[in-house]
Design a protein around this motif. Sequence first.
Motif, PDB file in Angstrom:
ATOM      1  N   MET A  91      -3.982  -1.167  -0.593  1.00 19.16           N
ATOM      2  CA  MET A  91      -4.342  -0.064   0.663  1.00 19.16           C
ATOM      3  C   MET A  91      -5.398  -0.620   1.439  1.00 19.16           C
ATOM      4  N   LYS A  98      -7.220   4.160   1.395  1.00 22.84           N
ATOM      5  CA  LYS A  98      -8.091   4.495   0.137  1.00 22.84           C
ATOM      6  C   LYS A  98      -8.880   5.763  -0.002  1.00 22.84           C
ATOM      7  N   SER A 137      -4.777   2.299  -6.065  1.00 23.72           N
ATOM      8  CA  SER A 137      -5.148   2.000  -4.464  1.00 23.72           C
ATOM      9  C   SER A 137      -4.905   0.306  -4.075  1.00 23.72           C
ATOM     10  N   THR A 138      -4.494  -0.201  -5.249  1.00 23.72           N
ATOM     11  CA  THR A 138      -4.260  -1.740  -4.686  1.00 23.72           C
ATOM     12  C   THR A 138      -3.373  -2.069  -3.752  1.00 23.72           C
ATOM     13  N   TRP A 150      -8.440   9.016  -2.260  1.00 26.75           N
ATOM     14  CA  TRP A 150      -9.504   9.535  -3.389  1.00 26.75           C
ATOM     15  C   TRP A 150      -9.640  10.923  -2.840  1.00 26.75           C
ATOM     16  N   GLY A 196       0.681  -1.187   0.150  1.00 26.01           N
ATOM     17  CA  GLY A 196      -0.085   0.129  -0.154  1.00 26.01           C
ATOM     18  C   GLY A 196       0.730   1.086  -0.054  1.00 26.01           C
TER      19      GLY A 196
END
Length: 226
Positions: free
Chosen positions: A206, A211, A203-204, A215, A179
Motif C-alpha cells: 500500500m 496505510k 498493509s504490504t 490504520w 495494495g
Amino acid sequence: EILCPRFLKRPTNFGIVAEDEDVDVKNEKDKVNSMEASDYNDYSLVLKNVSKYYKDFLAVNQLCIGIKPGECFGLLGVNGAGKTSTFKMLTGDNKISNGEAYVNGINLKMKMKDVHKVTGYCPQFDALIDDLTGRETLVLFALSRGIPEAKLKEVIAKLANDFNFTKHLDKQVKALSGGNKRKLSTAVALLGNPKVIYLDEMSTGMDVASKRNIWDVMCKVRKAGK
C-alpha cells in the motif's frame, strides 16, 4: 562448530529454554502460566506455551501471550521468526505441536469450528479468487459468514467506503493492484463482526496514504472492543 538450537533434535518438552530471555517475555510467560481455567474468559486470546515443529525444525518456541478485548497486539520479528506459523495455528491451518490456545475462552484444539465463528483472518498471501470482482468476493464471504442477504448491500458499501475501495468494487481481483488486494483481504477479515481479528502483513504493497487510512479503520475496530 555451532549448531543452531532450532535444528536440535525435538526435546520431550516440545521447546527450548532461552538463556537470554527478555524480562518482559518472562513476565508474560509467568502471568499466563499462573492463570486458572476460569481466567481464560477474561481474555480474547490466550496462548500457553504454544510450540510448532516441522519435523525437527522448531518454528515457534513456547509462545505465551494473553490479550484482552480492545487490545491491538503486534507480532514482530525477522523473516522466519514464526509469525505466520503462529497465525496458521490460530486459524487451524496447522496443528499446534504442543501447548494450549483459547479464543474468548474457547479451547482452540477442542472446538475449532466454534473458534472460526468468532474470528476473522487476513492471510499473508491473498486468499482471493482472481476471476471474481471485489463486490462478488465480499458477497461470497459475507454469505458464508451468515450475513442476511437483505443486509449485503449495506455491509459491502460500508466496508468499501471505510477502505476507500468503492471505485474498485466491480473490477476483477486479477486487475487489482497489490495494495487494493490487501484492502479487499482485510475487508473480508472484518465480515461477520468477528470478536478476534488476525491480520498478517495487511498493509504490504500500500502507498503511505492507504496505510494511514487502514490504520485509522483498525483503530475504530479496536475501540469497538475487537
